[in-house]
Design a protein around this motif. Structure first.
Motif, PDB file in Angstrom:
ATOM      1  N   LYS A  20       0.837  -1.197   0.000  1.00  0.00           N
ATOM      2  CA  LYS A  20       0.000   0.000   0.000  1.00  0.00           C
ATOM      3  C   LYS A  20       0.878   1.255   0.000  1.00  0.00           C
ATOM      4  O   LYS A  20       0.683   2.167  -0.800  1.00  0.00           O
ATOM      5  CB  LYS A  20      -0.867  -0.027   1.267  1.00  0.00           C
TER       6      LYS A  20
ATOM      7  N   GLU B  46      -5.701   8.917  -2.995  1.00  0.00           N
ATOM      8  CA  GLU B  46      -5.514   8.119  -1.786  1.00  0.00           C
ATOM      9  C   GLU B  46      -6.840   7.543  -1.306  1.00  0.00           C
ATOM     10  O   GLU B  46      -6.928   6.391  -0.904  1.00  0.00           O
ATOM     11  CB  GLU B  46      -4.891   8.973  -0.689  1.00  0.00           C
ATOM     12  N   GLU B  50      -7.717   3.680  -1.040  1.00  0.00           N
ATOM     13  CA  GLU B  50      -8.187   3.055   0.201  1.00  0.00           C
ATOM     14  C   GLU B  50      -9.458   2.253  -0.061  1.00  0.00           C
ATOM     15  O   GLU B  50      -9.672   1.191   0.485  1.00  0.00           O
ATOM     16  CB  GLU B  50      -8.468   4.122   1.264  1.00  0.00           C
TER      17      GLU B  50
END
Lengths: 237, 194
Positions: A20, B46, B50
């Motif tokens: 990630k 982002e 996520e």
């Protein structure tokens, strides 16, 4: 037994934290690049710019066509270019590339750069033997600005904190491709060398680590196609 | 289980040939407004990451059947998203875009790998952890087209129409693939499989 089991199995799959952060950092790098801005210019100005550009290209080609320095036995190579050097901090938190004054290569054995047509304008020498920690490594000049090629030595890290190396190496080996490993290993065919091909999440950046007599070397090439990188690695070994 | 929301229309950017339109439901907790309110594109990316990273990874795994490849596809998809984020304003488009691009990337990646890699002397087992169970293993053993429709229909909860549009094929073809996939699963897993 039902398809619900398939759903449950999928629910158990998630992106690892390390992956990630790798991808997010790559995304950040890509989004923070400045876009090229084009302004309207008069035709005379654009003509002048074109001529200047052509002149620049001409000079560039002239520089590229200049034959590279031949590196042979007992040769000392000095250069005033800058190379990127990795620096590992004692706290183990990070490393940063620094621009350092160019290297000096002193060695018994080097291999000449002519083997790499991609680096036509650069001088490259990797001293596989007679290489000591005090020789503040290596090698690379990239006059085109497209290539970086560097080799680090394990002793260098061990002067700092050994755990840094292990953390760093562990993170990278997560991306070892077993197929590539086998393939490169088969190319080498020697027991004293181990090679892993690693990949950065960034586009067109590849890295290989190879181990010779317990010494790890890292090679990174940017802005090059994977096939080309494999070709480079193949040439090295 | 996500609910099926109002269908919005969009054009699949990746499939220029068909230029068809399809619909994807809104499934997540982050709304379009929240995404749009992000201060800049990085923050927005982002948030998207996520929310959708796991979805992309799971789909990539079902496509490539290889953890390393799926990781690579995941990275590639989000790097492509960086380039296309400006064109994707609606959340429904983002999900559809990600699914389409993941499928495309997986295909390209597998093709490239089969071309570039020299066959190994030993076989590398297909990525299946024992805890995933028989059904997961059976689905991954299906043909590429069958496991794609199974994953999209059962796991992503897409409708036949959505899947057809995403895959650029007719609804009857998708139905047939689904039916055949289930039949193969039944053969593989026995009569216990429902």
């Amino acid at each position: 037994m039902s398809i619900e089991e398939y759903k449950k199995a999928n629910d158990g799959i998630s992106v690892s934290e390390s992956r990630k952060s790798e991808i997010l950092s790559a995304v950040k790098v890509n989004t923070t690049r400045n876009p090229i801005r084009v302004k309207k210019v008069s035709k005379y100005l654009s003509l002048a710019a074109c001529m200047a550009f052509a002149l620049g290209i001409g000079i560039g080609i002239g520089t590229i066509m200049k034959p590279p320095t031949t590196i042979g036995e007992n040769t000392t190579v000095s250069n005033t270019q800058e190379a990127t050097k990795r620096v590992y901090f004692n706290d183990g938190s990070a490393y940063e590339p620094l621009k350092i004054p160019m290297f000096k290569v002193e060695g018994e054995e080097t291999f000449a750069f002519e083997a790499f047509p991609e680096f036509i304008s650069a001088n490259l020498a990797v001293p596989p033997n007679g290489y000591t920690a005090k020789d503040d490594f290596y090698i690379a000049r990239y006059s085109t600005g497209w290539y970086e090629f560097y080799v680090d030595e394990k002793e260098y890290y061990s002067q700092t904190d050994k755990s840094i190396l292990s953390v760093w190496a562990e993170r990278r080996t997560a991306y070892v491709k077993p197929q590539m490993h086998d393939w490169i290993a088969s190319k080498i065919g020697k027991n004293d060398k181990e090679v892993y091909l690693l990949e950065y999440p960034n586009e067109n950046t590849y890295m290989a680590v190879y181990i010779v007599n317990d010494t790890q070397f890292f090679i990174t090439v940017k802005s090059v196609a994977k096939d080309k990188f494999i070709e480079i690695i193949e040439n090295i070994f | 289980m996500p609910t099926r929301g109002t269908a919005d229309r969009y054009k699949t950017g990746a499939d220029k040939r068909s230029n068809r339109e399809t619909t994807i439901k809104n499934t997540g907790a982050v709304t379009v407004k929240e995404l749009q309110c992000a201060d800049n594109s990085t923050e927005r990316l982002e948030k998207i990451f996520e929310k959708y990273a796991n979805m992309v990874l799971r789909l990539a795994l079902s496509q490539t059947r290889n953890q390393t490849y799926a990781d690579d596809v995941l990275g590639e998809v989000f790097l492509r998203l960086v380039k296309s984020i400006g064109k994707l304003n609606e959340e429904e488009h983002i999900k559809a875009w990600l699914i389409r691009v993941t499928i495309n990337c997986s295909k390209t990646y597998m093709k490239k790998c089969s071309r570039d890699n020299i066959p190994l002397s030993r076989d590398i087992p297909v990525f299946i952890k024992p805890e995933f169970g028989e059904v997961y293993a059976a689905v991954l053993s299906l043909q590429y087209k069958y496991r794609t429709v199974i994953h999209l229909f059962y796991y992503e909860d897409l409708t036949i129409k959505d899947i057809s549009m995403l895959l650029g094929q007719g609804e009857s073809a998708t139905k047939m693939q689904l039916k055949r996939a289930k039949a193969v699963l039944k053969v593989l897993l026995g009569d216990d499989f429902v």
